[in-house]
Design a protein around this motif. Sequence first.
Motif, mmCIF file in Angstrom:
data_model
loop_
_atom_site.group_PDB
_atom_site.id
_atom_site.type_symbol
_atom_site.label_atom_id
_atom_site.label_comp_id
_atom_site.label_asym_id
_atom_site.label_seq_id
_atom_site.Cartn_x
_atom_site.Cartn_y
_atom_site.Cartn_z
ATOM 1 N N PHE A 183 0.829 -1.214 0.000
ATOM 2 C CA PHE A 183 0.000 0.000 0.000
ATOM 3 C C PHE A 183 0.862 1.263 0.000
ATOM 4 N N ALA A 184 2.027 1.204 0.633
ATOM 5 C CA ALA A 184 2.921 2.370 0.619
ATOM 6 C C ALA A 184 3.412 2.637 -0.809
ATOM 7 N N PHE A 185 3.801 1.574 -1.512
ATOM 8 C CA PHE A 185 4.209 1.693 -2.923
ATOM 9 C C PHE A 185 3.085 2.341 -3.729
ATOM 10 N N ALA A 186 1.897 1.737 -3.618
ATOM 11 C CA ALA A 186 0.764 2.147 -4.456
ATOM 12 C C ALA A 186 0.314 3.570 -4.131
ATOM 13 N N THR A 187 0.244 3.900 -2.841
ATOM 14 C CA THR A 187 -0.217 5.243 -2.469
ATOM 15 C C THR A 187 0.776 6.298 -2.925
ATOM 16 N N GLY A 188 2.071 5.969 -2.834
ATOM 17 C CA GLY A 188 3.097 6.904 -3.291
ATOM 18 C C GLY A 188 2.896 7.283 -4.744
ATOM 19 N N VAL A 189 2.528 6.310 -5.561
ATOM 20 C CA VAL A 189 2.299 6.578 -6.989
ATOM 21 C C VAL A 189 0.948 7.278 -7.177
ATOM 22 N N TRP A 190 -0.042 6.839 -6.427
ATOM 23 C CA TRP A 190 -1.398 7.398 -6.565
ATOM 24 C C TRP A 190 -1.442 8.875 -6.157
ATOM 25 N N LEU A 191 -0.630 9.259 -5.163
ATOM 26 C CA LEU A 191 -0.626 10.640 -4.681
ATOM 27 C C LEU A 191 -0.069 11.617 -5.722
ATOM 28 N N SER A 192 0.813 11.104 -6.577
ATOM 29 C CA SER A 192 1.361 11.984 -7.612
ATOM 30 C C SER A 192 0.302 12.128 -8.704
ATOM 31 N N LYS A 193 0.685 12.756 -9.805
ATOM 32 C CA LYS A 193 -0.320 12.949 -10.857
ATOM 33 C C LYS A 193 -0.475 11.711 -11.733
ATOM 34 N N ARG A 194 0.084 10.576 -11.287
ATOM 35 C CA ARG A 194 -0.056 9.340 -12.054
ATOM 36 C C ARG A 194 -1.173 8.504 -11.434
ATOM 37 N N GLY A 195 -2.356 9.092 -11.379
ATOM 38 C CA GLY A 195 -3.487 8.479 -10.688
ATOM 39 C C GLY A 195 -3.905 7.134 -11.259
ATOM 40 N N GLY A 196 -3.895 7.000 -12.592
ATOM 41 C CA GLY A 196 -4.326 5.751 -13.224
ATOM 42 C C GLY A 196 -3.442 4.592 -12.824
ATOM 43 N N LEU A 197 -2.135 4.815 -12.921
ATOM 44 C CA LEU A 197 -1.171 3.779 -12.547
ATOM 45 C C LEU A 197 -1.274 3.488 -11.048
ATOM 46 N N GLY A 198 -1.461 4.556 -10.265
ATOM 47 C CA GLY A 198 -1.615 4.400 -8.819
ATOM 48 C C GLY A 198 -2.830 3.548 -8.485
ATOM 49 N N ALA A 199 -3.930 3.764 -9.226
ATOM 50 C CA ALA A 199 -5.156 2.998 -8.975
ATOM 51 C C ALA A 199 -4.928 1.514 -9.270
ATOM 52 N N VAL A 200 -4.198 1.228 -10.366
ATOM 53 C CA VAL A 200 -3.888 -0.171 -10.701
ATOM 54 C C VAL A 200 -3.046 -0.791 -9.578
ATOM 55 N N MET A 201 -2.072 -0.018 -9.083
ATOM 56 C CA MET A 201 -1.207 -0.544 -8.018
ATOM 57 C C MET A 201 -1.990 -0.726 -6.706
ATOM 58 N N LEU A 202 -2.938 0.179 -6.448
ATOM 59 C CA LEU A 202 -3.779 0.010 -5.251
ATOM 60 C C LEU A 202 -4.623 -1.260 -5.359
ATOM 61 N N LEU A 203 -5.080 -1.543 -6.578
ATOM 62 C CA LEU A 203 -5.855 -2.770 -6.812
ATOM 63 C C LEU A 203 -4.987 -4.001 -6.545
ATOM 64 N N MET A 204 -3.724 -3.925 -6.998
ATOM 65 C CA MET A 204 -2.796 -5.039 -6.758
ATOM 66 C C MET A 204 -2.555 -5.218 -5.259
ATOM 67 N N ALA A 205 -2.418 -4.091 -4.546
ATOM 68 C CA ALA A 205 -2.185 -4.167 -3.098
ATOM 69 C C ALA A 205 -3.396 -4.773 -2.389
ATOM 70 N N ALA A 206 -4.606 -4.386 -2.857
ATOM 71 C CA ALA A 206 -5.829 -4.926 -2.256
ATOM 72 C C ALA A 206 -5.926 -6.430 -2.517
ATOM 73 N N LEU A 207 -5.516 -6.839 -3.722
ATOM 74 C CA LEU A 207 -5.519 -8.264 -4.077
ATOM 75 C C LEU A 207 -4.552 -9.038 -3.173
ATOM 76 N N LEU A 208 -3.389 -8.430 -2.926
ATOM 77 C CA LEU A 208 -2.402 -9.062 -2.035
ATOM 78 C C LEU A 208 -3.006 -9.224 -0.636
ATOM 79 N N ALA A 209 -3.678 -8.162 -0.155
ATOM 80 C CA ALA A 209 -4.275 -8.206 1.184
ATOM 81 C C ALA A 209 -5.309 -9.335 1.263
ATOM 82 N N PHE A 210 -6.148 -9.442 0.221
ATOM 83 C CA PHE A 210 -7.152 -10.508 0.202
ATOM 84 C C PHE A 210 -6.472 -11.885 0.192
ATOM 85 N N ALA A 211 -5.430 -12.008 -0.642
ATOM 86 C CA ALA A 211 -4.739 -13.298 -0.770
ATOM 87 C C ALA A 211 -4.079 -13.702 0.550
#
Lengths: 179, 158
Positions: free
Chosen positions: A101-129
């Motif tokens: 989530f730290a990785f993903a939020t770091g990217v999401w906070l910048s202006k790369r929102g789309g990529l950040g959202a994909v990374m947040l989805l990956m982090a959420a998938l990891l949490a579920f797994a």
Amino acid sequence: MPIFDWLMRLVGDDYLIFTIMALILISLWVGFRSASQRELNQRTVLCAAFGVGLACAAIHLFMAFGPDRLRPSDAYPALVNLLAYGRGDPSFPSESVAVAFAFATGVWLSKRGGLGAVMLLMAALLAFARVYVGVHYPLDVVAGAAIGILSSLAAQGLLRLFEPVPTWLLKGMRRIYLA
Amino acid sequence: MLKLALEYFLFIFLASLGVLQIVASYDNLRGLSFFSRPTWGYIFGSLAVVGGFSWFYIVANPHPEVAYAITFGDIFHYGWSNPKLADIGLIMGEGECVVFFLLALVCALLTTFLISSMVKSKIAPSQRGVHEGSVGLEALREMTFFQAVRRSLRKRKE
């Protein structure tokens, strides 16, 4: 569902998601079309990397001084069907989820929102797994996610607060053709 | 542990090398690319990334079939006091992963600089309209890493 079990074991392992996220950060650091995009990308990587460092520090502090919660498979061996190997370190909070989530939020906070959202989805998938394979309780991953998100927010604030330092760092790396 | 660490190192090395080639081709960093045509950069990069992941997960198989797994960090923090020692395996912890990831990334970068500089040694920076003021990775659009370093050293002498 053996295939779904196998997939969750793969997603929830100690390497896959982090490696993909780190490779995304490498591509952000090196790839750019203009000087402004280079500046934005490299500051994004700095923020994400610093956020991950803060998240790890916070988790280790919590593990050192917080409650020593047993893993679900150790606390309820008859109830939990452990799909991965067990771990001996405390279950609460989840370090791997915090880092993702730290990785993903770091990217999401910048202006790369789309990529950040994909990374947040990956982090959420990891949490579920991690919960699905039986190595964490849901509360562990929720706490890990909160720590990861807060760490990246703190990292962004600190980088702004100490503003000349990131600029000096980038300038220094540009002099040796690494940024 | 050493075997897994080496396998992880090789996996990250291959994947990083591939990502660097894909990005160099996509963003026209000719001084970093091994190939004159971007298509070859995409093919090589994709093969390196997919090959690295496939090899690590299929051949090296980082998931030990054990009931319990510990890292060097766990041993340092908690010792060998866990009662389930009979069926135990070693895995890479987060700290160990970071160290080997960074090592592999540095090696991939050095390899990229070396190979691209050798392959593209005939790029003539001054004849290709390079902006003298371009710094950092921007300079590697039209010259190799070692040409850029040489240019910097020459500028300092002047």
